[in-house]
Write an enzyme that holds these catalytic residues in place. Structure first.
Site, PDB file in Angstrom:
ATOM      1  N   ALA A 109     -15.959 -56.380 -39.029  1.00 45.63           N
ATOM      2  CA  ALA A 109     -15.351 -55.070 -39.241  1.00 45.63           C
ATOM      3  C   ALA A 109     -13.911 -55.042 -38.773  1.00 45.63           C
ATOM      4  CB  ALA A 109     -16.164 -53.998 -38.509  1.00 45.63           C
ATOM      5  N   SER A 110     -13.141 -54.161 -39.363  1.00 43.58           N
ATOM      6  CA  SER A 110     -11.748 -53.916 -39.003  1.00 43.58           C
ATOM      7  C   SER A 110     -10.965 -55.224 -38.968  1.00 43.58           C
ATOM      8  CB  SER A 110     -11.677 -53.169 -37.674  1.00 43.58           C
ATOM      9  OG  SER A 110     -10.525 -52.345 -37.638  1.00 43.58           O
ATOM     10  N   GLY A 111     -10.566 -55.713 -37.778  1.00 35.04           N
ATOM     11  CA  GLY A 111      -9.839 -56.974 -37.713  1.00 35.04           C
ATOM     12  C   GLY A 111     -10.639 -58.128 -38.281  1.00 35.04           C
TER      13      GLY A 111
END
Length: 333
Positions: A109-111
């Site tokens: 997720a995200s990064g």
């Protein structure tokens, strides 16, 4: 190499492409050469900070030099990390001359998704948590906390915004506006990466972004991943698409340490332990203290800095990465 030479060799029974080598022997030699083909599986686990990005870049550059490695599989199991570290890994992957396949584990997720945006193929398990296209900012204000302990901080300011990252100076409205503007700038850049890397119109990216978390199956429906499957399916895909015979040795990175390297590392660790005493406690304990509104002043008094905007799935992960950055600076000193 000329047509005349080829014709002369053909007259004595040496036809291209084998010339003076027996056809079966030539085929055998080529098969032996093909057997040296490899697929590199690179593990990306935990919070993405500067230490992890340095290690990954080092490994990816080693992989680039190995001509027998035909593809890289990033095995991502990360809730995210700092923008700078994620960007460093992404750019290194984009500059590789071999294909990159991503295989998502429990969380990407995200990064963790950021570093995968330009992969040639993305695989995710049905229950993988991915997406979380958003930006998280952490800025601690210890001014009142310091006063309660009788700590007074004096400073000389060179401008209205020079104290933005000073933990002992409250955020003014102007500082807060600039802080939020920087978060928005990084968020827009993140969305553009997803749009370009995944070939999704920007207005559609906005609908699936906003920090929303998707399961692997949902992510496939909205175009964030390509296929549902685990690491085995990703390896089979890389073998089929990027090797000459459909077979290859699997090489895991970082490589296990040799016996001598392990002994050396253990001896170094024991030596450093004898020479120094730990100053800080367990990172998870500090995370709980911050989230509960309690924090010992010993942790950040001499390190009032942060690594910048964070790409993380939740607040706890952001705080852990913030502390990781501080702890790393303590270790370096």
């Amino acid at each position: 190499k000329s047509s005349a030479a080829r014709a002369m060799l053909s007259m004595i029974g040496c036809n291209a492409p084998y010339f003076n080598i027996d056809e079966k022997e030539c085929y055998s030699l080529n098969i032996d050469k093909m057997k040296n083909e490899k697929i590199a599986v690179v593990h990306v686990g935990g919070g993405i900070d500067n230490a992890l990005s340095r290690k990954l870049v080092h490994n990816l550059r080693k992989i680039q030099k190995d001509k027998n490695i035909k593809a890289v599989i990033l095995r991502v199991d990360s809730p995210g990390g700092s923008v700078t570290a994620s960007e460093t890994i992404l750019e290194e992957c984009r500059h590789l001359s071999i294909p990159v396949v991503c295989s998502f584990s429990n969380v990407a997720a995200s990064g963790g998704y950021y570093i995968s945006t330009f992969a040639d193929k993305i695989f995710a398990s049905p229950t993988t948590l991915t997406g979380s296209i958003g930006v998280f900012g952490v800025r601690l204000d210890l001014s009142e906390f310091a006063k309660s302990y009788g700590v007074r901080v004096n400073f000389v300011s060179s401008g209205k915004h020079s104290e933005t990252n000073n933990l002992f100076h409250p955020l003014s409205n102007r500082m807060k506006f600039n802080f939020e503007r920087n978060m928005d700038r990084v968020y827009d850049y993140f969305k553009h990466l997803v749009s370009e890397g995944r070939n999704i119109p920007l207005h559609e990216v906005e609908l699936i972004a906003q920090g929303r978390v998707w399961t692997g199956e949902q992510a496939k429906e909205v175009g964030l991943v390509d296929e549902i499957g685990g690491i085995t399916r990703a390896i089979l895909y890389a073998k089929k698409e990027y090797t000459s015979t459909g077979e290859a040795d699997i090489e895991f990175w970082p490589k296990p340490l040799s016996l001598m390297e392990l002994i050396w590392k253990v001896s170094e660790k024991e030596s450093s332990t004898l020479m120094s005493t730990p100053l800080l406690g367990n990172q998870d304990d500090y995370t709980k203290l911050i989230l509960n509104g309690c924090l010992s002043p010993l942790i950040l008094l001499s390190h009032p800095s942060m690594s910048g905007p964070l790409l993380t799935i939740d607040e706890a992960s952001a705080v852990q990465l913030f502390l990781s950055d501080v702890l790393q600076k303590v270790d370096d000193e």
